[in-house]
Design an enzyme around this catalytic site. Structure first.
Site: not given
Ligand code: CA2
Length: 148
Positions: A10-11, A23, A74, A98, A107
């Site tokens: 998600p997201n 990111y 992911n 993963e 974090r």
């Molecule tokens: O570091 C990662 O790849 C995560 O899986 C990313 C997730 C986070 O909840 C995990 O703890 C670590 C969040 C992905 C959200 O992606 C976004 C991208 C752009 C703007 C907002 C969120």
């Protein structure tokens, strides 16, 4: 040919649009292009999915059983909440890597625990978009080892 399914949680469709300091600046299409470019160089066949829905991700994991030799996932926020995704990975018994772009261990404490990590071959965390390409190579190596 080794076949690998890549699943984005998600997201991740928002990549490049928000939070570039966490990111990175690449959007999901650019990351997918890099994955496919590496796949071509390594002689892999790769299918890529993204979903914001836990059930759809479970369905993609089940569907991988029909086609793939390995999974790179992911699970994003579901990493820290989803017994369903963990159970799906356990059920299909495909080698799974993963990946996380950020170093989740640097974090917030709630990101330190992964429901998924006990049932995967290994984790790649903290290398930005390169976590995916490193994860792909790890998945390839795991399948090659299995076949030896
Ligand atoms: O570091 C990662 O790849 C995560 O899986 C990313 C997730 C986070 O909840 C995990 O703890 C670590 C969040 C992905 C959200 O992606 C976004 C991208 C752009 C703007 C907002 C969120």
């Amino acid at each position: 040919m080794i076949k690998i399914v890549v699943i984005h949680g998600p997201n991740l469709n928002l990549l490049g649009l928000r939070e570039p300091e966490v990111y990175g600046a690449l959007n999901l299409q650019q990351i997918n292009d890099r994955i496919q470019e590496l796949a071509r160089r390594e002689g892999l066949e790769v299918r890529i999915h993204q979903s914001n829905s836990e059930g759809v991700i479970v369905d993609h994991i089940h569907a991988a059983l029909e086609w793939a030799d390995a999974i790179v996932i992911n699970p994003a926020a579901y990493t820290h909440t989803s017994v369903a995704i963990r159970d799906a990975i356990t059920a299909v018994r495909l080698p799974t890597v993963e990946v996380h772009m950020s170093n989740v261990h640097r974090r917030e404490p709630f990101r330190h625990h992964s429901y998924v990590s006990p049932v995967v071959v290994g984790q790649v965390v903290g290398f930005g978009p390169e976590s995916y390409t490193l994860g792909l190579l790890a998945a390839k190596r795991t399948v090659e080892e299995q076949r030896r």
